[in-house]
Write an enzyme that holds these catalytic residues in place. Structure first.
Site, mmCIF file in Angstrom:
data_model
loop_
_atom_site.group_PDB
_atom_site.id
_atom_site.type_symbol
_atom_site.label_atom_id
_atom_site.label_comp_id
_atom_site.label_asym_id
_atom_site.label_seq_id
_atom_site.Cartn_x
_atom_site.Cartn_y
_atom_site.Cartn_z
ATOM 1 N N HIS A 138 -0.633 0.942 -10.110
ATOM 2 C CA HIS A 138 -1.367 -0.003 -9.261
ATOM 3 C C HIS A 138 -1.903 -1.165 -10.100
ATOM 4 O O HIS A 138 -3.108 -1.454 -10.095
ATOM 5 C CB HIS A 138 -2.513 0.701 -8.531
ATOM 6 N N GLU B 121 -3.483 8.315 -5.326
ATOM 7 C CA GLU B 121 -3.641 7.682 -6.637
ATOM 8 C C GLU B 121 -4.843 8.292 -7.362
ATOM 9 O O GLU B 121 -5.891 8.475 -6.744
ATOM 10 C CB GLU B 121 -3.830 6.162 -6.480
ATOM 11 N N ARG C 35 0.849 -1.181 0.000
ATOM 12 C CA ARG C 35 0.000 0.000 0.000
ATOM 13 C C ARG C 35 0.890 1.238 0.000
ATOM 14 O O ARG C 35 1.951 1.256 0.608
ATOM 15 C CB ARG C 35 -0.909 0.022 1.237
#
Length: 305
Positions: free
Chosen positions: A261, A242, A213
């Site tokens: 991601h 993000e 994360r």
């Protein structure tokens, strides 16, 4: 979802309609695993028994209302393990073999002979010993690397990690690692785990890989370490914000690999996530024990080992 639609009333909704759809619902499938809408709609969960999230990490739904409730929480543990492990091996090889520089030289039509590094015999420290970390350890070990792990409790003789060090002793083991791979779940204990002190403990030739994360890392401290040469490079698939803002220096630092991601997102991953939920739905309807039940106090599915 067709098999589930044949057995139950299914309501599909976006974040804006979640509260209305949640009223009277027995189960909630959070397919948009990055959505932060559940806490705001929780007041409408008047008969919810089970919440399933389509990811391994559960931090988007780990809020006090759920933690303190009787609602069972399950995740999609197991879907992304091998894909993320392949990503990690890929970036390790990319660093060692200088693939980014080769592409730059190719675009410049320059023939520049260089030597590359071996990864066999180098040391990888995998911080996070759940199924994803375990898959990473297996693949890196198969490539000839020496692997150890950092987890909640120390142990020896682990079939994949060999030695697992207690998380409280992370700083003692960072200095010897050539590659540090962050894959720990995000909890109150791991948030900001990789800060200026942690990066200072690593050797200047080390590379840092984050597939856990973004909030595991203090981004400003990582940028400073890279700029000052305290680290040789970083491969980052997750970020505290993000999408990564266009003004972030991480985009342009020469020793950083940025991906959006996507380390676990293989062809077919969306269907695989629904299949995990569908399998648990069958167990739930039959009154059987669910797979991947999250310990809501720990914030992840406890390992059996």
């Amino acid at each position: 979802m067709r098999a589930i639609e044949a057995e139950a009333v299914v309501r599909y909704t976006d974040a804006g309609g979640l509260a209305e759809a949640l009223s009277g619902a027995d189960a909630l499938f959070v397919y948009d695993f990055l959505s932060m809408a559940v806490p705001g709609a929780w007041h409408a969960a008047d008969r919810l028994h089970w919440l399933h999230i389509a990811s391994a990490g559960v931090d988007p739904v780990m809020f006090p209302g759920l933690r303190e409730s009787e609602v069972v929480l399950t995740n999609s543990r197991g879907v992304f393990d091998d894909a993320i492990a392949e990503y990690v091996l890929g970036v390790v090889l990319a660093f060692a073999k200088g693939f980014a520089r080769s592409l730059e030289l190719q675009r410049e039509v320059r023939w520049q002979h260089r030597e590359s590094e071996r990864i066999a015999g180098t040391e990888a420290l995998v911080v996070g010993t759940g199924p994803i970390g375990r898959s990473i350890a297996r693949l890196l070990r198969a490539a000839g690397m020496r692997v150890s792990g950092v987890g909640r409790r120390a142990r020896t003789g682990d079939p994949d990690f060999g030695d697992v060090h207690a998380s409280s002793e992370l700083a003692l083991h960072l200095p010897s690692a050539d590659y540090v791979v962050a894959v720990a779940p995000l909890t109150e204990h791991t948030k900001g785990l990789f800060d200026a002190k942690a990066f200072a403990a690593m050797k200047p030739s080390a590379r840092f890989v984050n597939v856990g994360r973004g909030e595991l890392v203090v981004t400003a401290d990582l940028v400073a370490a890279l700029r000052e040469g305290a680290l040789a490079g970083a491969a980052l698939d997750v970020f505290d914000i993000e999408p990564l803002p266009s003004e972030s220096p991480l985009w342009t630092l020469p020793n950083v690999l940025v991906s959006p991601h996507m380390s676990g997102d293989f062809l077919g991953w969306r269907n695989a996530l629904v299949e995990v939920f569908a399998g648990n739905f069958t167990r739930w309807r039959a009154g059987e024990a669910l797979h991947n039940v999250v310990d809501k106090q720990l914030g992840y599915v406890p390992s059996v080992s």
